[in-house]
Design an enzyme around this catalytic site. Structure first.
Site, PDB file in Angstrom:
ATOM      1  N   THR A 205       1.801  59.122  79.385  1.00 19.78           N
ATOM      2  CA  THR A 205       2.240  60.519  79.348  1.00 19.78           C
ATOM      3  C   THR A 205       2.516  61.032  80.756  1.00 19.78           C
ATOM      4  OG1 THR A 205       1.661  62.757  78.601  1.00 19.78           O
ATOM      5  CG2 THR A 205      -0.151  61.381  79.385  1.00 19.78           C
ATOM      6  N   ARG A 206       3.450  61.983  80.840  1.00 21.02           N
ATOM      7  CA  ARG A 206       3.711  62.702  82.087  1.00 21.02           C
ATOM      8  C   ARG A 206       3.655  64.206  81.839  1.00 21.02           C
ATOM      9  NH1 ARG A 206       9.332  63.020  80.382  1.00 21.02           N
ATOM     10  NH2 ARG A 206       9.761  64.879  81.605  1.00 21.02           N
TER      11      ARG A 206
END
Length: 578
Positions: A205-206
């Site tokens: 995830t970012r």
């Protein structure tokens, strides 16, 4: 048992004997230096700690061309086909660098951290080559389109030559934030072994995580009888993303919601390329090296959004299809991302494709979430967790609490300083924020800039822009009034200030030169006309008219109170004045 590293052996270059590292550190003192950019630092760290196994350095031309064309390293005696590796990992240098440092095959150079100048590794150059950047963009990112952030980076920031060669590690880059959450692949594998985690589902995830992400990862873990590794990227991501400090605090607030002993949080210092399908394969290889057995691949995984024609760069399932294509070589099981939706009737999340037709559902889009944060509107408990929402609200206050900068640009004696002072007084009367006034002539000595060349003026703008950006991030109202004669300087100033929680407005005080000169009581224009002073904007230095001003004012027709009122109305219309 933890998954076998990609290529069979974890290339942990930092785990060397102390005497050899001491020798390398001493050698680095006497070598020419290449100071690494932020992206190069991320790449080097993952080369050295084994995250990019089987790489042992930056790609030479043979490997680079093979990866761009075939998603594989160049064939070797031990691997006729070439090991699967979809992303070119390159060290870019300029022609000037090559000449100044006398770079050539066989030369050893020290690779240093630009932040503290520490020597991190020694590179032995194998070759120097000039890439075809358009071809790289087409084949790796899928299009030579500047709307793609990695393509823009490639064309606008990457230098014209690449240097290939293996590296020897001197020391790992220093990190001072979230040290307890940073693991090398070997350390994370040891952690899994200690806890007897035989199967681990990694989640990339970012972005901040909310209830839907938690439900997705828990569901994946239970389906595969595995534990969960939350493995967010804390290197370079897409421009405009939530900063990693805020995201990590949000992840930390989320972790207690997992069942005891199910999940672990670790940070990945990766510089993303947002390359969609290729990036997904790359992410799978990296997580395999960190010891994961399963990897969640999302819908439009690592997609950068819309291209210059307004269409998505990649199809929604292109990444999943490419990872599936290489399943037999990756040896890490893909878990397809299931879009989750909330069911108010049963107070639970379910995969969208498992919800019976006609069942009431609820969702909050990213756009809607940002709007609620901006306006201070409620964010329901079914969407996120109280601790996560608090972190986001602390970092992204509503508009009336956000900082802003008003940059007034114009010729000397145009009236911009008078407008700036009047605006400062008015905003202080309004209250709610601290107000900082940065006038060109007054701040130049404090910033250590005294020259009047084009370079000096641009450097001065960058310094003022930095000060303004820091004050703006802290929620202040900043009024800056340098002459700012060049478009490139004004744009750099805007970029420094703008961003999450930072707002920028440009006011062009367009009083003509003859009016400015006629009202010049200090005689600067007269002295410039006689050659006594050099570089005065409007006389012997050009003023580039702004084409992107939010407000244009001319004190021949506009009074100072009228201009100030126009600025206040602009601020009020954007929600910055409560």
């Amino acid at each position: 048992m933890a998954n076998t590293p990609h290529g069979g052996v974890l290339k942990d270059l930092v785990a060397r004997d102390a005497p050899r590292q001491a020798e390398l550190k001493e050698e680095a003192r006497h070598l020419q230096d290449i100071f690494l950019t932020e992206r190069q630092l991320c790449d080097l760290e993952l080369i050295m700690n084994g995250g990019f196994s089987p790489l042992e350095g930056f790609m030479n031309e043979k490997d680079y061309k093979s990866v761009v064309d075939t998603l594989r390293l160049a064939p070797t005696n031990g691997h006729r086909q070439g090991t699967l590796f979809p992303m070119p990992i390159t060290l870019d240098v300029s022609k000037e660098d090559i000449e100044r440092l006398q770079l050539a095959p066989g030369v050893r150079v020290a690779l240093r951290d630009f932040r503290d100048e520490a020597a991190l590794a020694i590179l032995t150059i194998e070759d120097i080559y000039k890439p075809n950047k358009s071809e790289e963009a087409e084949k790796v990112m899928g299009a030579d389109d500047l709307a793609h952030p990695a393509v823009a980076y490639l064309h606008n920031r990457t230098k014209e030559f690449y240097v290939g060669g293996k590296v020897e590690a001197v020391q790992a880059p220093a990190h001072y934030d979230y040290v307890g959450l940073r693991y090398t692949p070997a350390e994370l594998r040891a952690y899994f072994h200690k806890l007897a985690w035989r199967k681990v589902v990694a989640f990339q995830t970012r972005n901040p995580m909310h209830r839907a992400h938690r439900e997705l990862t828990v569901r994946a873990a239970r389906q595969h009888k595995a534990n969960v590794l939350i493995h967010p990227v804390v290197g370079l991501t897409k421009p405009g993303d939530v900063d990693h400090y805020t995201r990590v605090r949000a992840y930390q607030a989320l972790m207690p919601s997992y069942p005891e002993g199910l999940a672990h949080l670790a940070l990945l210092p990766l510089a993303m390329r947002m390359a969609g399908p290729r990036e997904a394969v790359w992410h799978a290889i990296i997580r395999k090296n960190f010891g994961a057995s399963h990897f969640i691949v999302g819908r439009d995984h690592a997609g950068p959004g819309k291209n210059s024609q307004g269409k998505d760069f990649y199809g929604p399932y292109d990444a999943q299809e490419l990872v599936a294509q290489y399943k037999d070589e990756l040896h890490i099981d893909m878990v397809p991302f299931q879009m989750m939706t909330y069911l108010p009737g049963s107070d639970e999340y379910q995969p969208v494709d498992e919800v019976p037709k006609g069942t009431p559902t609820a969702d909050i889009s990213g756009t809607e979430l940002r709007k609620r944060l901006r306006t201070g509107a409620a964010i329901p408990d079914w969407f996120s967790y109280t601790g996560v929402v608090k972190v986001l609200r602390d970092s992204y206050p509503p508009r009336p609490k956000q900082g802003f900068t008003v940059l007034l640009t114009g010729l000397h004696n145009s009236g911009k300083d008078t407008i700036a002072r009047a605006l400062s007084v008015t905003l202080q009367q309004h209250g709610g924020r601290s107000v900082s006034l940065l006038l060109g002539d007054e701040i130049r000595p404090d910033l250590g800039t005294s020259g009047h060349s084009r370079e000096d003026k641009h450097a001065n703008m960058l310094r003022i822009g930095y000060v303004a950006s820091e004050l703006t991030k802290a929620g202040a109202a900043v009024i800056a009034a340098p002459t700012a004669p060049y478009d490139v300087s004004r744009k750099a100033f805007r970029e420094a200030v703008q961003g999450p929680g930072g707002n920028f407005f440009l006011v062009h005080v367009a009083t003509p030169l003859e009016e400015c000169e006629a009202a010049d009581r200090r005689g600067l224009y007269k002295r410039a006309r006689t050659g006594e002073i050099k570089g005065l904007t409007g006389v012997d230095d050009e003023y580039e008219l702004p084409q992107d001003a939010d407000i244009v004012a001319d004190l021949r027709t506009d009074s100072v109170p009228e201009v100030v009122h126009s600025i206040l109305m602009t601020l009020e219309s954007t929600g910055l004045l409560a």
